[in-house]
Enzyme design. Structure first.
Site, mmCIF file in Angstrom:
data_model
loop_
_atom_site.group_PDB
_atom_site.id
_atom_site.type_symbol
_atom_site.label_atom_id
_atom_site.label_comp_id
_atom_site.label_asym_id
_atom_site.label_seq_id
_atom_site.Cartn_x
_atom_site.Cartn_y
_atom_site.Cartn_z
ATOM 1 N N GLN A 1 -7.790 -0.803 4.732
ATOM 2 C CA GLN A 1 -8.639 -1.425 5.878
ATOM 3 C C GLN A 1 -10.022 -1.621 5.399
ATOM 4 O O GLN A 1 -10.773 -1.773 6.540
ATOM 5 C CB GLN A 1 -8.733 -0.558 7.107
ATOM 6 C CG GLN A 1 -7.210 -0.168 7.530
ATOM 7 C CD GLN A 1 -6.512 -1.341 8.294
ATOM 8 O OE1 GLN A 1 -7.030 -2.474 8.496
ATOM 9 N NE2 GLN A 1 -5.299 -1.322 8.395
ATOM 10 N N CYS B 1 2.715 2.227 12.305
ATOM 11 C CA CYS B 1 3.533 3.091 11.551
ATOM 12 C C CYS B 1 3.539 4.287 11.941
ATOM 13 O O CYS B 1 4.230 5.013 11.332
ATOM 14 C CB CYS B 1 3.053 3.072 9.964
ATOM 15 S SG CYS B 1 2.119 1.451 9.530
ATOM 16 N N ASN C 1 -7.459 3.459 9.603
ATOM 17 C CA ASN C 1 -6.697 2.125 10.404
ATOM 18 C C ASN C 1 -6.582 2.575 11.947
ATOM 19 O O ASN C 1 -6.198 1.643 12.511
ATOM 20 C CB ASN C 1 -5.502 2.420 9.608
ATOM 21 C CG ASN C 1 -4.619 3.571 9.702
ATOM 22 O OD1 ASN C 1 -5.002 4.514 9.052
ATOM 23 N ND2 ASN C 1 -3.401 3.526 10.458
ATOM 24 N N THR D 1 10.404 -6.652 -12.399
ATOM 25 C CA THR D 1 9.706 -8.020 -12.519
ATOM 26 C C THR D 1 8.736 -8.290 -11.330
ATOM 27 O O THR D 1 8.996 -7.828 -10.263
ATOM 28 C CB THR D 1 10.615 -9.156 -12.667
ATOM 29 O OG1 THR D 1 11.652 -8.759 -13.493
ATOM 30 C CG2 THR D 1 10.235 -10.402 -12.633
ATOM 31 N N SER E 1 -3.576 -3.708 0.053
ATOM 32 C CA SER E 1 -2.570 -4.277 0.652
ATOM 33 C C SER E 1 -2.725 -5.914 1.142
ATOM 34 O O SER E 1 -3.816 -5.915 1.914
ATOM 35 C CB SER E 1 -1.872 -3.587 1.786
ATOM 36 O OG SER E 1 -0.784 -4.237 2.299
ATOM 37 N N ALA E 2 -2.085 -6.651 0.473
ATOM 38 C CA ALA E 2 -2.531 -8.092 0.601
ATOM 39 C C ALA E 2 -2.244 -8.643 2.121
ATOM 40 O O ALA E 2 -3.024 -9.506 2.806
ATOM 41 C CB ALA E 2 -1.124 -8.915 -0.028
ATOM 42 N N HIS E 3 -1.316 -8.139 2.995
ATOM 43 C CA HIS E 3 -1.008 -8.559 4.300
ATOM 44 C C HIS E 3 -2.215 -8.038 5.360
ATOM 45 O O HIS E 3 -2.126 -8.570 6.427
ATOM 46 C CB HIS E 3 0.287 -8.224 4.969
ATOM 47 C CG HIS E 3 0.587 -7.027 5.243
ATOM 48 N ND1 HIS E 3 0.701 -6.337 6.574
ATOM 49 C CD2 HIS E 3 0.859 -5.635 4.456
ATOM 50 C CE1 HIS E 3 0.970 -5.136 6.575
ATOM 51 N NE2 HIS E 3 1.120 -4.597 5.323
ATOM 52 N N ALA F 1 0.961 -1.016 -0.095
ATOM 53 C CA ALA F 1 -0.135 -0.078 -0.077
ATOM 54 C C ALA F 1 0.813 1.178 0.221
ATOM 55 O O ALA F 1 0.337 2.239 -0.639
ATOM 56 C CB ALA F 1 -1.018 0.179 1.232
ATOM 57 N N THR F 2 2.011 1.236 0.717
ATOM 58 C CA THR F 2 2.761 2.474 0.769
ATOM 59 C C THR F 2 3.197 2.853 -0.686
ATOM 60 O O THR F 2 2.885 4.006 -1.087
ATOM 61 C CB THR F 2 4.243 2.126 1.544
ATOM 62 O OG1 THR F 2 3.713 1.987 2.901
ATOM 63 C CG2 THR F 2 4.882 3.474 1.582
HETATM 64 N N1 PMP Z 1 -2.652 2.399 4.416
HETATM 65 C C1 PMP Z 1 -3.210 2.185 5.654
HETATM 66 C C2 PMP Z 1 -4.911 2.684 5.722
HETATM 67 C C3 PMP Z 1 -2.800 1.161 6.206
HETATM 68 O O1 PMP Z 1 -3.387 0.630 7.341
HETATM 69 C C4 PMP Z 1 -1.482 0.648 6.003
HETATM 70 C C5 PMP Z 1 -0.697 -0.388 6.858
HETATM 71 N N2 PMP Z 1 -0.735 0.095 8.173
HETATM 72 C C6 PMP Z 1 -0.961 0.972 4.826
HETATM 73 C C7 PMP Z 1 -1.488 2.244 4.193
HETATM 74 C C8 PMP Z 1 0.758 0.802 4.452
HETATM 75 O O2 PMP Z 1 0.310 -0.538 4.047
HETATM 76 P P1 PMP Z 1 1.832 -1.445 3.602
HETATM 77 O O3 PMP Z 1 2.147 -2.122 4.782
HETATM 78 O O4 PMP Z 1 1.116 -2.708 2.650
HETATM 79 O O5 PMP Z 1 2.557 -0.556 2.943
#
Ligand code: PMP
Length: 371
Positions: A175, A315, A146, A233, A195-197, A69-70
């Site tokens: 989220q 974060c 989040n 890639t 974001s997959a995780h 996502a970042t």
């Molecule tokens: N956006 C939101 C709303 C999030 O909660 C997060 C993860 N804390 C991110 C972006 C960043 O995601 P990633 O770890 O995949 O870079």
């Protein structure tokens, strides 16, 4: 351990790990190569794009795979920049992967507007309407917070933005995706981050949905993968594991299950009138504060009792306070007392209830010690 920090990350599904292994060790070919096994891998990626587009309920548009996502947020924002006197609008509730890009735009001399949140945690729609104008190039408003689980009315945001400008609307959906039911077409967004995780896929892989290719320019240059918007890639094992995780999730069923878990926890916590709860639409996130007890101290005490929670987004820097809770107008004492509890649909009610009792016990003990 009772893990209640799923907004930070989730455990990967075994079946997703299986797909990861398959595409790392057997079908390891480069999807850009011409030979047959590589073309099979490329087909796999196309299947993953289709899967995400279907889950987004997007009839048009495309999926650009990223490292998470970042990167998706950086691409959506920096890739939308154009020369000239354009303006950029951000909600104060954004994750650092959006907010710190806004700060960077400011440092580079762009005109950037920030829109405060209302007391209920949603963006202030009137303030947004006042700031968007024909010079606006991009507006960024996240879907679900989040920090609080509060849902922004993105359809309303889109109507405001489109009625006052030709600006693009970017939404960070980390989220919300695979957690609530929605359609990007109905919401009226131009780009959407995944974001997959956060939904039991692997870390370090995600996607950016874009409605219209011409709205974006690449921010990394190289071999021209991903329709020339994200060279490099593709992380094939990660992408195929993300697809598998996505397919395993029944969004509506999980929503209802998680709602039951959140309600059970809230019911226990409400027994103590020193607890304040932030009401939110998402059943996956609950932000609470215990009057007079420091959130970090409480979360450390809970760790000793086998309950893992967060003092807010993993974060964000807690030392600087919590920008999001503060911009909702929360008092400083409440902000420092806040903890974030975040669920997944696969935990048991008994686990959640046990965590609830431990939260009360720890908070009451710390409160009596005046810590
Ligand atoms: N956006 C939101 C709303 C999030 O909660 C997060 C993860 N804390 C991110 C972006 C960043 O995601 P990633 O770890 O995949 O870079």
């Amino acid at each position: 351990m009772i893990y209640l920090d799923n907004a930070s990350t989730t455990k990967m599904f075994e079946s997703a790990a299986g797909q990861y292994q398959k595409y790392a060790c057997q079908l390891f070919y480069n999807p850009s190569a011409f030979y047959r096994p590589a073309r099979e891998v490329k087909k796999g990626l196309d299947g993953a794009r289709k899967c995400l587009l279907e889950r987004l309920e997007a009839k048009q548009g495309q999926i650009i795979f990223t490292s998470g996502a970042t990167e998706s947020n950086n691409l959506a924002i920096l890739g939308s920049r154009r020369n000239g006197k354009w303006e950029y609008v951000f909600s104060m509730g954004e994750h650092p992967s959006v907010f710190n890009v806004a700060r960077e735009l400011e440092r580079q001399g762009c005109v950037v507007h920030y829109v405060l949140l209302k007391n209920n945690g949603e963006i202030d729609y009137d303030a947004l309407e006042n700031v968007v104008n024909e010079k606006t190039r991009l507006v960024c408003v996240m879907h679900v917070s989040n920090e609080t689980g509060v849902l922004n009315d993105i359809k309303k945001v889109s109507q405001i933005v489109k009625s006052k400008s030709k600006a693009l609307l970017h939404v960070d959906g980390v989220q919300a995706f695979n957690k609530i039911v929605f359609s990007v077409d109905e919401l009226g967004v131009d780009s959407y981050t995944i974001s997959a995780h956060k939904f039991h896929g692997p870390k370090g892989v995600g996607a950016l949905y874009i409605r219209n290719q011409s709205s974006l320019k690449s921010i990394v240059f190289g071999g021209g993968q991903e329709n020339d918007l994200r060279s490099g890639t593709e992380n094939v094992p990660g992408i195929m594991a993300m697809k598998e995780a996505c397919e395993q999730i029944n969004v509506l069923k999980n929503f209802e299950q998680t709602q039951m878990l959140k309600k059970a926890l809230v019911q226990i916590l409400m027994e103590d009138k020193n607890i304040k709860i932030v009401e939110s639409y998402s059943p996956y996130i609950l932000s609470i504060s215990y009057h007079g007890v420091n959130g970090e101290t409480l979360s450390r005490a809970l760790q000793d009792e086998g309950v893992l929670v967060s003092t807010g987004s993993a974060c964000s820097t807690k030392k600087a306070g919590n920008r999001i809770l503060e911009s909702m107008g929360m008092r400083k004492e409440e902000v420092v007392s806040s903890i974030r509890i975040s669920f997944n649909a696969y935990m048991s009610k008994a686990e959640v209830e046990e965590a609830g009792r431990k939260i009360l016990e720890c908070a009451q003990r710390l409160s009596s010690l005046k810590i």
